[in-house]
Design a protein around this motif. Structure first.
Motif, PDB file in Angstrom:
ATOM      1  N   LYS A 338       0.722  -1.188   0.005  1.00  0.00           N
ATOM      2  CA  LYS A 338      -0.102   0.028  -0.081  1.00  0.00           C
ATOM      3  C   LYS A 338       0.889   1.284  -0.033  1.00  0.00           C
ATOM      4  N   ALA A 339       1.997   1.256   0.717  1.00  0.00           N
ATOM      5  CA  ALA A 339       2.927   2.287   0.783  1.00  0.00           C
ATOM      6  C   ALA A 339       3.330   2.897  -0.605  1.00  0.00           C
ATOM      7  N   VAL A 340       3.400   1.861  -1.414  1.00  0.00           N
ATOM      8  CA  VAL A 340       3.989   2.209  -2.851  1.00  0.00           C
ATOM      9  C   VAL A 340       2.904   2.016  -3.872  1.00  0.00           C
ATOM     10  N   SER A 341       1.702   1.857  -3.345  1.00  0.00           N
ATOM     11  CA  SER A 341       0.434   1.717  -4.414  1.00  0.00           C
ATOM     12  C   SER A 341       0.553   0.426  -5.032  1.00  0.00           C
ATOM     13  N   VAL A 345      -2.110  -2.914  -7.985  1.00  0.00           N
ATOM     14  CA  VAL A 345      -1.719  -4.161  -8.911  1.00  0.00           C
ATOM     15  C   VAL A 345      -2.739  -5.173  -8.462  1.00  0.00           C
ATOM     16  N   VAL A 346      -2.493  -5.401  -7.347  1.00  0.00           N
ATOM     17  CA  VAL A 346      -3.239  -6.688  -6.602  1.00  0.00           C
ATOM     18  C   VAL A 346      -4.657  -6.623  -6.747  1.00  0.00           C
ATOM     19  N   GLU A 368       3.952  -2.672 -13.394  1.00  0.00           N
ATOM     20  CA  GLU A 368       3.768  -3.675 -12.312  1.00  0.00           C
ATOM     21  C   GLU A 368       4.664  -4.272 -11.388  1.00  0.00           C
ATOM     22  N   LYS A 369       5.547  -4.742 -12.248  1.00  0.00           N
ATOM     23  CA  LYS A 369       6.783  -5.447 -11.738  1.00  0.00           C
ATOM     24  C   LYS A 369       7.482  -4.386 -11.026  1.00  0.00           C
ATOM     25  N   GLN A 370       7.874  -3.178 -11.695  1.00  0.00           N
ATOM     26  CA  GLN A 370       8.315  -2.266 -10.542  1.00  0.00           C
ATOM     27  C   GLN A 370       7.713  -1.809  -9.415  1.00  0.00           C
ATOM     28  N   LEU A 371       6.423  -1.862  -9.425  1.00  0.00           N
ATOM     29  CA  LEU A 371       5.711  -1.659  -8.293  1.00  0.00           C
ATOM     30  C   LEU A 371       6.003  -2.800  -7.289  1.00  0.00           C
ATOM     31  N   ILE A 372       5.819  -4.064  -7.568  1.00  0.00           N
ATOM     32  CA  ILE A 372       6.288  -5.192  -6.749  1.00  0.00           C
ATOM     33  C   ILE A 372       7.383  -4.962  -6.150  1.00  0.00           C
ATOM     34  N   SER A 373       8.651  -4.792  -6.999  1.00  0.00           N
ATOM     35  CA  SER A 373       9.990  -4.741  -6.674  1.00  0.00           C
ATOM     36  C   SER A 373      10.153  -3.616  -5.656  1.00  0.00           C
ATOM     37  N   PHE A 374       9.336  -2.512  -5.701  1.00  0.00           N
ATOM     38  CA  PHE A 374       9.394  -1.212  -4.758  1.00  0.00           C
ATOM     39  C   PHE A 374       9.010  -1.793  -3.789  1.00  0.00           C
ATOM     40  N   ALA A 375       7.935  -2.369  -3.456  1.00  0.00           N
ATOM     41  CA  ALA A 375       7.486  -2.916  -2.292  1.00  0.00           C
ATOM     42  C   ALA A 375       8.288  -3.931  -1.553  1.00  0.00           C
ATOM     43  N   THR A 396       1.530   7.878 -15.765  1.00  0.00           N
ATOM     44  CA  THR A 396       1.701   9.369 -15.102  1.00  0.00           C
ATOM     45  C   THR A 396       0.790   9.388 -13.638  1.00  0.00           C
ATOM     46  N   GLN A 397      -0.392   8.673 -13.685  1.00  0.00           N
ATOM     47  CA  GLN A 397      -1.044   8.586 -12.491  1.00  0.00           C
ATOM     48  C   GLN A 397      -0.601   7.778 -11.447  1.00  0.00           C
ATOM     49  N   THR A 398      -0.052   6.642 -11.910  1.00  0.00           N
ATOM     50  CA  THR A 398       0.767   5.800 -10.936  1.00  0.00           C
ATOM     51  C   THR A 398       2.062   6.520 -10.472  1.00  0.00           C
ATOM     52  N   GLU A 399       2.676   7.218 -11.472  1.00  0.00           N
ATOM     53  CA  GLU A 399       3.827   7.940 -11.080  1.00  0.00           C
ATOM     54  C   GLU A 399       3.815   8.736 -10.023  1.00  0.00           C
ATOM     55  N   GLN A 400       2.630   9.569  -9.862  1.00  0.00           N
ATOM     56  CA  GLN A 400       2.478  10.520  -8.991  1.00  0.00           C
ATOM     57  C   GLN A 400       2.016   9.919  -7.643  1.00  0.00           C
ATOM     58  N   LEU A 401       1.495   8.728  -7.546  1.00  0.00           N
ATOM     59  CA  LEU A 401       1.196   8.210  -6.359  1.00  0.00           C
ATOM     60  C   LEU A 401       2.634   7.662  -5.686  1.00  0.00           C
ATOM     61  N   ILE A 402       3.406   7.035  -6.728  1.00  0.00           N
ATOM     62  CA  ILE A 402       4.716   6.446  -6.256  1.00  0.00           C
ATOM     63  C   ILE A 402       5.699   7.532  -5.611  1.00  0.00           C
ATOM     64  N   GLN A 403       5.742   8.813  -6.388  1.00  0.00           N
ATOM     65  CA  GLN A 403       6.392   9.826  -5.923  1.00  0.00           C
ATOM     66  C   GLN A 403       6.080  10.206  -4.562  1.00  0.00           C
ATOM     67  N   ASN A 404       4.855  10.258  -4.298  1.00  0.00           N
ATOM     68  CA  ASN A 404       4.231  10.732  -2.934  1.00  0.00           C
ATOM     69  C   ASN A 404       4.993   9.686  -2.063  1.00  0.00           C
ATOM     70  N   ALA A 405       4.669   8.363  -2.347  1.00  0.00           N
ATOM     71  CA  ALA A 405       5.163   7.327  -1.469  1.00  0.00           C
ATOM     72  C   ALA A 405       6.852   7.654  -1.249  1.00  0.00           C
ATOM     73  N   ILE A 406       7.459   7.915  -2.173  1.00  0.00           N
ATOM     74  CA  ILE A 406       8.879   8.058  -2.304  1.00  0.00           C
ATOM     75  C   ILE A 406       9.371   9.050  -1.267  1.00  0.00           C
ATOM     76  N   ALA A 407       8.683  10.299  -1.370  1.00  0.00           N
ATOM     77  CA  ALA A 407       9.069  11.399  -0.504  1.00  0.00           C
ATOM     78  C   ALA A 407       8.766  11.039   1.045  1.00  0.00           C
ATOM     79  N   HIS A 408       7.654  10.209   1.306  1.00  0.00           N
ATOM     80  CA  HIS A 408       7.334   9.610   2.767  1.00  0.00           C
ATOM     81  C   HIS A 408       8.475   8.697   3.094  1.00  0.00           C
ATOM     82  N   LEU A 409       8.786   7.773   2.197  1.00  0.00           N
ATOM     83  CA  LEU A 409       9.398   6.444   2.572  1.00  0.00           C
ATOM     84  C   LEU A 409      11.052   6.661   2.595  1.00  0.00           C
ATOM     85  N   LEU A 410      11.647   7.620   1.891  1.00  0.00           N
ATOM     86  CA  LEU A 410      13.046   8.028   1.864  1.00  0.00           C
ATOM     87  C   LEU A 410      13.350   8.962   2.917  1.00  0.00           C
ATOM     88  N   LYS A 411      12.609   9.420   3.752  1.00  0.00           N
ATOM     89  CA  LYS A 411      12.975  10.329   4.911  1.00  0.00           C
ATOM     90  C   LYS A 411      13.774   9.510   5.872  1.00  0.00           C
TER      91      LYS A 411
END
Length: 474
Positions: A338-341, A345-346, A368-375, A396-411
């Protein structure tokens, strides 16, 4: 190669003991009965050895060529299957077929020649054996006729002489097989003797263990401070330095973006920081200590790596995410997704987290594989993150979701971001601009735009392309 070597050893060791015992026993009896006649039979040994020496070089050369041809054919065959769609869209089926037939035809020619040479070797030794038996029978018959040897003795002698032919034929066959397998042994030995470019010292292994027997109790916690001190780097097979006297300090929690055109050398810094390669000169420090003084597994266990072309293993989505931390619970797996959207995919799949991804994840798209790999990387909770063009295949839509997740997770984590799309790395703490394997600019997004240098040129061109594409879509 290993199958051929194993077959030769497993089938021939016991036979060798039996035939060897019989050969020495029969030779002893024949020498006792009639030494002169026994020498006619025993001369097969030097004859067989001479023939083996004569044919060995040619057979070895042919076998080596056959193995090399087989390797090329196997590679082409795999490429043909993996690239079947590309072959069809390019309409080059006939060309690929001709190339495959050419390779297989060459291997067939070499195999036929190898068979001819091997046949000559076996025929020559068989002929020599029967010629020796004929000579024994002729000489023994004359001795019997002259009363110098009893008929019963000749009969016993011939029985042993005939019996000894089977071990001799076996020896010849084994020699032929050994010549054949010698090429396989060479290939296997070459692989086993290959030293890795990066390896831990005995002192490090003694303290921290190795990849198979880690001593995790001795592992220090990784904060994520990374420092390049006077680093010069040249690839092992290269002739030019990629980095020269390079210095960079990356405090823990810093986000470093590395940008540049394709083939500019963006991955070099990351490969060095992750110790996939080591500096030719200079030092790289992790938390203030030369990372060569700690084990590779210690570092790699604290790195989360999302590749441009991520690899998934055969199995379910849940199993693939769990590789990030094998003792993770189902709830932790779902939270990481969920953290990386990746849960989006699931939700599309019939069996949810238990859905099979196929071989290499071929049932999922690259995004989709990148999202699973990121999770999976998030679940590992590493101190250092590496995202290698991780959003290049996400809409683009998924990228925006993952950018928000990256900003939170990389802190609080040191992170390296490698991307072509400069819009994804504007908030990085420091941006390194790479061109022709050299770092030509560095600074924040705003600083680099103010300089109006190479980064400004890249960003402007990319912004114009994206704006034009957006205008066409609207």
């Amino acid at each position: 190669d290993t199958d051929r070597i194993g077959t030769l050893l497993s089938w021939n060791v016991m036979e060798g003991i039996w035939y060897g015992s019989y050969l020495f026993g029969a030779a002893a009896v024949m020498l006792f009965l009639r030494p002169g006649l026994a020498l006619y039979v025993l001369m097969l040994v030097p004859l067989t050895g001479t023939a083996a020496m004569f044919f060995q070089r040619k057979l070895t050369r042919l076998e080596r060529s056959i193995r090399e041809s087989n390797a090329r054919i196997t590679g082409n065959f795999n490429e043909g299957i993996a690239g079947a769609m590309t072959v069809k869209t390019l309409g080059i089926e006939e060309s690929m077929d001709e190339e495959f037939l050419k390779e297989t035809g060459e291997m067939r020619r070499q195999a036929v020649m190898n068979g001819h040479v091997k046949g000559m070797f076996l025929s020559l030794t068989s002929f020599s054996g029967f010629a020796a038996l004929s000579l024994v029978l002729w000489q023994g018959g004359m001795l019997t006729e002259q009363g110098l040897m009893e008929l019963g003795t000749l009969s016993v002698f011939m029985s042993y002489a005939l019996g000894i032919m089977e071990p001799v034929r076996w020896v010849v066959k084994v020699i032929s097989d050994v010549i054949t397998v010698r090429v396989n042994i060479e290939r296997l030995a070459s692989l086993q003797e290959t030293e890795p470019d990066v390896k831990d010292t005995p002192e490090v292994i003694e303290k921290y263990g190795d990849s198979f027997r880690p001593k995790k109790a001795a592992w220090e916690k990784v904060r994520g401070d990374v420092r390049f001190e006077d680093v010069t780097f040249r690839y092992p097979d290269g002739s030019e330095n990629i980095l020269e006297h390079f210095n960079l300090k990356i405090p823990a929690g810093t986000t470093v973006a590395i940008v540049g055109e394709t083939g500019a050398g963006k991955s070099t810094l990351v490969n060095l920081a992750c110790r996939f390669f080591e500096p030719t000169a200079g030092t790289i420090l992790i938390d203030g200590k030369d990372y060569r003084e700690r084990s590779q597994l210690w570092l790699h266990s604290n790195i989360g790596y999302v590749l441009q072309n991520p690899h998934l293993f055969s199995g379910s989505i849940k199993e693939n995410i769990r590789y990030g931390r094998l003792d993770a619970t189902d709830e932790q797996i779902e939270a990481a997704a969920k953290a990386v959207s990746a849960d989006t995919v699931v939700e599309k799949l019939e069996n949810g987290y238990d859905s099979d991804v196929g071989e290499g994840g071929d049932r999922l798209s690259t995004g989709e594989k990148q999202l699973i790999s990121f999770a999976r990387a998030v679940l590992a909770d590493p101190a250092i993150f590496v995202l290698d063009e991780a959003t290049s295949s996400i809409d683009t839509q998924t990228e925006q979701l993952i950018q928000n997740a990256i900003a939170h997770l990389l802190k609080g984590r040191t992170s390296f971001l490698i991307a072509h799309r400069l819009s994804t790395i504007r908030h990085a703490d420091i941006i390194l601009v790479v061109k022709d394997g050299k770092i030509i600019e560095s600074g924040s997004h705003e600083d680099l735009l103010r300089k109006k240098g190479y980064y400004f040129s890249l960003y402007t061109k990319q912004f114009e392309k994206e704006a034009s594409a957006q205008l066409l879509r609207s």
